[in-house]
Design a protein around this motif. Structure first.
Motif, PDB file in Angstrom:
ATOM      1  N   LEU A 146      -5.103   8.480   0.823  1.00  0.00           N
ATOM      2  CA  LEU A 146      -4.819   7.341   1.696  1.00  0.00           C
ATOM      3  C   LEU A 146      -3.449   7.498   2.351  1.00  0.00           C
ATOM      4  O   LEU A 146      -3.279   7.221   3.538  1.00  0.00           O
ATOM      5  CB  LEU A 146      -4.884   6.032   0.915  1.00  0.00           C
ATOM      6  CG  LEU A 146      -4.581   4.759   1.690  1.00  0.00           C
ATOM      7  CD1 LEU A 146      -5.689   4.492   2.692  1.00  0.00           C
ATOM      8  CD2 LEU A 146      -4.422   3.582   0.754  1.00  0.00           C
ATOM      9  N   GLY A 147      -2.493   7.984   1.604  1.00  0.00           N
ATOM     10  CA  GLY A 147      -1.165   8.227   2.163  1.00  0.00           C
ATOM     11  C   GLY A 147      -1.171   9.314   3.217  1.00  0.00           C
ATOM     12  O   GLY A 147      -0.423   9.267   4.189  1.00  0.00           O
ATOM     13  N   ALA A 148      -2.052  10.289   3.051  1.00  0.00           N
ATOM     14  CA  ALA A 148      -2.118  11.389   4.017  1.00  0.00           C
ATOM     15  C   ALA A 148      -2.717  10.940   5.343  1.00  0.00           C
ATOM     16  O   ALA A 148      -2.298  11.400   6.403  1.00  0.00           O
ATOM     17  CB  ALA A 148      -2.934  12.538   3.441  1.00  0.00           C
ATOM     18  N   VAL A 149      -3.690  10.031   5.306  1.00  0.00           N
ATOM     19  CA  VAL A 149      -4.320   9.606   6.552  1.00  0.00           C
ATOM     20  C   VAL A 149      -3.676   8.386   7.173  1.00  0.00           C
ATOM     21  O   VAL A 149      -3.803   8.152   8.366  1.00  0.00           O
ATOM     22  CB  VAL A 149      -5.836   9.327   6.370  1.00  0.00           C
ATOM     23  CG1 VAL A 149      -6.564  10.574   5.988  1.00  0.00           C
ATOM     24  CG2 VAL A 149      -6.079   8.220   5.369  1.00  0.00           C
ATOM     25  N   SER A 150      -2.947   7.593   6.404  1.00  0.00           N
ATOM     26  CA  SER A 150      -2.386   6.358   6.966  1.00  0.00           C
ATOM     27  C   SER A 150      -1.017   6.553   7.573  1.00  0.00           C
ATOM     28  O   SER A 150      -0.535   5.686   8.277  1.00  0.00           O
ATOM     29  CB  SER A 150      -2.311   5.274   5.891  1.00  0.00           C
ATOM     30  OG  SER A 150      -1.388   5.648   4.884  1.00  0.00           O
ATOM     31  N   ALA A 151      -0.378   7.661   7.317  1.00  0.00           N
ATOM     32  CA  ALA A 151       0.959   7.880   7.857  1.00  0.00           C
ATOM     33  C   ALA A 151       0.990   9.180   8.638  1.00  0.00           C
ATOM     34  O   ALA A 151       1.422  10.202   8.138  1.00  0.00           O
ATOM     35  CB  ALA A 151       1.987   7.911   6.729  1.00  0.00           C
ATOM     36  N   GLU A 170       0.829  -1.208   0.000  1.00  0.00           N
ATOM     37  CA  GLU A 170       0.000   0.000   0.000  1.00  0.00           C
ATOM     38  C   GLU A 170       0.861   1.254   0.000  1.00  0.00           C
ATOM     39  O   GLU A 170       0.551   2.234  -0.680  1.00  0.00           O
ATOM     40  CB  GLU A 170      -0.948  -0.006   1.205  1.00  0.00           C
ATOM     41  CG  GLU A 170      -2.043  -1.024   1.090  1.00  0.00           C
ATOM     42  CD  GLU A 170      -2.964  -1.057   2.293  1.00  0.00           C
ATOM     43  OE1 GLU A 170      -2.959  -0.084   3.087  1.00  0.00           O
ATOM     44  OE2 GLU A 170      -3.689  -2.055   2.432  1.00  0.00           O
ATOM     45  N   ARG A 171       1.965   1.225   0.756  1.00  0.00           N
ATOM     46  CA  ARG A 171       2.887   2.364   0.755  1.00  0.00           C
ATOM     47  C   ARG A 171       3.491   2.561  -0.637  1.00  0.00           C
ATOM     48  O   ARG A 171       3.641   3.687  -1.106  1.00  0.00           O
ATOM     49  CB  ARG A 171       3.975   2.120   1.811  1.00  0.00           C
ATOM     50  CG  ARG A 171       5.092   3.134   1.863  1.00  0.00           C
ATOM     51  CD  ARG A 171       4.714   4.565   1.917  1.00  0.00           C
ATOM     52  NE  ARG A 171       4.138   5.024   3.150  1.00  0.00           N
ATOM     53  CZ  ARG A 171       3.391   6.124   3.228  1.00  0.00           C
ATOM     54  NH1 ARG A 171       3.139   6.847   2.168  1.00  0.00           N
ATOM     55  NH2 ARG A 171       2.892   6.511   4.351  1.00  0.00           N
ATOM     56  N   LEU A 172       3.794   1.445  -1.343  1.00  0.00           N
ATOM     57  CA  LEU A 172       4.321   1.523  -2.705  1.00  0.00           C
ATOM     58  C   LEU A 172       3.297   2.154  -3.645  1.00  0.00           C
ATOM     59  O   LEU A 172       3.645   2.998  -4.485  1.00  0.00           O
ATOM     60  CB  LEU A 172       4.707   0.117  -3.184  1.00  0.00           C
ATOM     61  CG  LEU A 172       5.335   0.030  -4.566  1.00  0.00           C
ATOM     62  CD1 LEU A 172       6.741   0.616  -4.525  1.00  0.00           C
ATOM     63  CD2 LEU A 172       5.373  -1.401  -5.037  1.00  0.00           C
ATOM     64  N   LEU A 173       2.030   1.773  -3.507  1.00  0.00           N
ATOM     65  CA  LEU A 173       0.978   2.371  -4.332  1.00  0.00           C
ATOM     66  C   LEU A 173       0.853   3.873  -4.072  1.00  0.00           C
ATOM     67  O   LEU A 173       0.748   4.675  -5.006  1.00  0.00           O
ATOM     68  CB  LEU A 173      -0.366   1.685  -4.054  1.00  0.00           C
ATOM     69  CG  LEU A 173      -0.582   0.332  -4.711  1.00  0.00           C
ATOM     70  CD1 LEU A 173      -1.839  -0.328  -4.166  1.00  0.00           C
ATOM     71  CD2 LEU A 173      -0.672   0.476  -6.218  1.00  0.00           C
ATOM     72  N   VAL A 174       0.863   4.250  -2.815  1.00  0.00           N
ATOM     73  CA  VAL A 174       0.757   5.666  -2.463  1.00  0.00           C
ATOM     74  C   VAL A 174       1.924   6.438  -3.063  1.00  0.00           C
ATOM     75  O   VAL A 174       1.742   7.501  -3.676  1.00  0.00           O
ATOM     76  CB  VAL A 174       0.697   5.843  -0.932  1.00  0.00           C
ATOM     77  CG1 VAL A 174       0.880   7.304  -0.542  1.00  0.00           C
ATOM     78  CG2 VAL A 174      -0.608   5.297  -0.382  1.00  0.00           C
TER      79      VAL A 174
END
Length: 138
Positions: free
Chosen positions: A50-55, A24-28
């Motif tokens: 998604l990257g903004a809210v997951s990290a 998922e991090r690779l996709l972001v």
């Protein structure tokens, strides 16, 4: 360079719910940094969000709330244990117990009355303390 077919496979895995956090991090990262093909263009903003809210970005110099709460709870537990132990020890030390004529006596005034009577017998006018002590402890 990441292959576009691999990205499509990861997108399919994402919607199946089988991607790992690293995937998922690779996709972001891919959708954030690369030019995306038109079929995947509608997904671009979703993965960026998604990257903004997951990290979440950790605050520098501050511990997370749970860790601070655990530290305070541990300190409070230790303090409570010390206070409880001290209270129990002091309560036991202040207990007055004597055996008078084979009976257990816990009343402080009764114990002190017997101690004074015994000391009066020892401090009396007789000079033979040795015999008196033998009589008391027989």
């Amino acid at each position: 360079m990441i292959e576009k077919d691999y990205i499509k496979t990861l997108v399919d895995k994402f919607f199946e719910g089988t991607t790992t956090m690293a995937e998922e991090r690779l996709l972001v990262d891919y959708f954030r940094a690369h030019e995306v093909e038109p079929p995947l263009q509608p997904l671009r903003q979703m993965f960026i969000d998604l990257g903004a809210v997951s990290a979440p970005v950790p605050l520098a110099g501050r511990q997370p709330l749970r860790r601070r709460l655990r530290l305070w709870m541990a300190a409070a537990s230790v303090a409570a244990a010390v206070i409880l132990s001290f209270t129990l020890i002091m309560r036991r030390q202040n207990e007055c117990v004597a055996y008078v004529y084979g009976q257990r006596v816990t009343d402080r005034t009764e114990v002190m009355k017997e101690v004074k009577a015994t000391m009066a017998t020892v401090d009396g006018p007789t000079a033979d303390i040795h015999n008196e002590l033998q009589q008391i402890f027989q």
